[in-house]
Scaffold this motif. Sequence first.
Motif, short mmCIF file in Angstrom:
data_model
loop_
_atom_site.label_atom_id
_atom_site.label_comp_id
_atom_site.label_asym_id
_atom_site.label_seq_id
_atom_site.Cartn_x
_atom_site.Cartn_y
_atom_site.Cartn_z
N ARG A 188 20.10 148.22 97.64
CA ARG A 188 19.74 147.37 96.50
C ARG A 188 20.58 146.10 96.55
O ARG A 188 21.79 146.15 96.75
N ILE A 189 19.90 144.96 96.40
CA ILE A 189 20.62 143.69 96.31
C ILE A 189 21.15 143.55 94.89
O ILE A 189 20.38 143.60 93.92
N GLN A 190 22.45 143.39 94.73
CA GLN A 190 23.08 143.22 93.42
C GLN A 190 23.81 141.90 93.38
O GLN A 190 24.67 141.63 94.23
N GLN A 191 23.47 141.07 92.41
CA GLN A 191 24.08 139.75 92.26
C GLN A 191 24.62 139.59 90.85
O GLN A 191 24.04 140.13 89.89
N VAL A 192 25.70 138.86 90.73
CA VAL A 192 26.29 138.54 89.43
C VAL A 192 26.03 137.07 89.14
O VAL A 192 26.20 136.21 90.02
N VAL A 193 25.57 136.78 87.89
CA VAL A 193 25.24 135.42 87.52
C VAL A 193 26.02 135.05 86.26
O VAL A 193 26.32 135.91 85.42
N THR A 194 26.32 133.78 86.11
CA THR A 194 27.06 133.26 84.95
C THR A 194 26.28 132.11 84.34
O THR A 194 25.82 131.22 85.06
N VAL A 195 26.13 132.13 83.02
CA VAL A 195 25.47 131.02 82.32
C VAL A 195 26.46 129.87 82.24
O VAL A 195 27.59 130.04 81.74
N PRO A 196 26.09 128.68 82.72
CA PRO A 196 27.01 127.53 82.65
C PRO A 196 27.39 127.23 81.20
O PRO A 196 26.57 127.35 80.28
N GLU A 197 28.62 126.82 81.00
CA GLU A 197 29.12 126.58 79.64
C GLU A 197 28.31 125.52 78.91
O GLU A 197 28.06 125.63 77.70
N GLU A 198 27.84 124.49 79.65
CA GLU A 198 27.10 123.41 78.98
C GLU A 198 25.72 123.84 78.52
O GLU A 198 25.08 123.13 77.75
N ARG A 199 25.25 125.04 78.94
CA ARG A 199 23.92 125.50 78.53
C ARG A 199 23.98 126.70 77.58
O ARG A 199 22.94 127.23 77.20
N MET A 200 25.18 127.08 77.20
CA MET A 200 25.31 128.28 76.38
C MET A 200 24.77 128.11 74.96
O MET A 200 24.39 129.08 74.31
N GLN A 201 24.71 126.88 74.46
CA GLN A 201 24.23 126.63 73.10
C GLN A 201 22.84 126.01 73.10
O GLN A 201 22.49 125.28 72.18
N ASP A 202 22.04 126.30 74.10
CA ASP A 202 20.67 125.79 74.14
C ASP A 202 19.93 126.19 72.85
O ASP A 202 19.95 127.36 72.47
N PRO A 203 19.29 125.24 72.14
CA PRO A 203 18.66 125.56 70.85
C PRO A 203 17.61 126.66 70.93
O PRO A 203 17.40 127.40 69.98
N SER A 204 16.93 126.78 72.06
CA SER A 204 15.89 127.81 72.18
C SER A 204 16.48 129.19 72.35
O SER A 204 15.78 130.20 72.14
N GLY A 205 17.74 129.26 72.76
CA GLY A 205 18.36 130.56 72.99
C GLY A 205 17.98 131.16 74.33
O GLY A 205 18.37 132.29 74.64
N ARG A 206 17.22 130.43 75.17
CA ARG A 206 16.78 130.93 76.47
C ARG A 206 17.24 129.97 77.56
O ARG A 206 16.99 128.76 77.47
N VAL A 207 17.90 130.50 78.60
CA VAL A 207 18.41 129.69 79.71
C VAL A 207 17.85 130.26 81.00
O VAL A 207 18.12 131.42 81.34
N GLU A 208 17.07 129.45 81.73
CA GLU A 208 16.52 129.91 83.00
C GLU A 208 17.50 129.59 84.12
O GLU A 208 17.98 128.46 84.24
N LEU A 209 17.80 130.60 84.96
CA LEU A 209 18.78 130.45 86.03
C LEU A 209 18.14 130.81 87.35
O LEU A 209 17.34 131.74 87.44
N THR A 210 18.49 130.06 88.40
CA THR A 210 18.05 130.36 89.76
C THR A 210 19.20 131.02 90.51
O THR A 210 20.31 130.47 90.56
N VAL A 211 18.93 132.19 91.09
CA VAL A 211 19.96 132.97 91.77
C VAL A 211 19.66 133.00 93.27
O VAL A 211 18.54 133.33 93.68
N THR A 212 20.65 132.62 94.09
CA THR A 212 20.53 132.71 95.55
C THR A 212 21.03 134.08 95.98
O THR A 212 22.18 134.45 95.73
N LEU A 213 20.15 134.83 96.64
CA LEU A 213 20.48 136.21 97.02
C LEU A 213 21.25 136.23 98.33
O LEU A 213 21.02 135.43 99.25
N ASP A 214 22.17 137.17 98.42
CA ASP A 214 23.04 137.31 99.59
C ASP A 214 23.05 138.77 100.03
O ASP A 214 23.33 139.67 99.22
N ALA A 215 22.75 139.00 101.31
CA ALA A 215 22.68 140.37 101.81
C ALA A 215 24.01 140.90 102.30
O ALA A 215 24.11 142.06 102.72
#
Length: 337
Positions: free
Chosen positions: A82-109
């Motif tokens: 199983r590919i397991q990745q850890v992602v972090t929401v950037p600080e500047e996007r944590m207070q997005d008014p919609s409450g939803r932050v889309e993130l792109t994750v680069t997978l590493d084997a």
Amino acid sequence: MFDRIFTPLIALSLGFLVWVYIRSRDEAVYEPEIPVQVQLAPSQTELFQLDQSELPPVPIAFTGPPSRIREVRNLFRDGALRIQQVVTVPEERMQDPSGRVELTVTLDASGLRVPPGVMAVIPSFKNRVSVVARRIIERRLSVRLNHAAGDRLQTTAIEPSQVLVRGPKDVLDRATVALTELYVPPAASDDDKPIREVGPQKIRLIPRLGDETVQITPSEVQFRATLKGPQRIHELENVPVFFLTPANFPYKVQFLNERAGTITLRLRGPVSEERPVVYPYVNLASRRFGAGLNADEPIRVDLPPGYSLVQEPPKISFQLIPLDVPAEPVDGAFKPS
């Protein structure tokens, strides 16, 4: 002279090619699709929730000796790859008014635990996935009793009347109430009183808003309810209509005919042989009335507790005659105002 030099070189080159060929026959390739799991950094697990319900598996090419590739196949069959990745929401996007932050994750084997001698590679055109981080908030919502009592339920008191709900911001922004589990009242019987008191009784809250799971504190509430007993339809004929007049009203009421001053009412209420006492009336103090015909004026109906109308609101037509004008005879008689 040249033969002595080139002959060993040619022999060495042929030997190298034979070695490469033999080594290539010892390599195997296995290309399954591996599940992907993306997790938030531990510092953000209380602040956000990842929506990754539709992450597709990714193709990975495993290359190595056949014996090692067989081990990889076994690991895949047992669900251990199983590919397991850890992602972090950037600080500047944590207070997005919609409450939803889309993130792109680069997978590493490189994090895959594979046998020694096995190399894993994710194709570059398949090594990215998108996930949505949803901000978690808390909000107080009113509690509503979810019941199967229909119109038998007259009043409800819930304690506490509000609860603290924790969940995704985009869900709580649309929410209006927190529902309890379904309350099914006891069946009504002919021996019941017209009104039955229920409770106090505990009932759990549904830890969901729509299709989303949320946390609710407290997880249960206490309620009291008032239930109607068994009901039937009562049909009342020739019910006289009254008139509520303001002080110094300058008119008297005259109906168009004798029967115009009565109506028929259909009520739903407790099972009883006694005729319910009702009081239908026209409120002449509700607005300014003038002399002449008043057609299809709405009739208000005062009903006993536990009764309700099962018809369109009744209406009536009548004339208003100035007090200094003699009343007209109606069917050979004078109709008093």
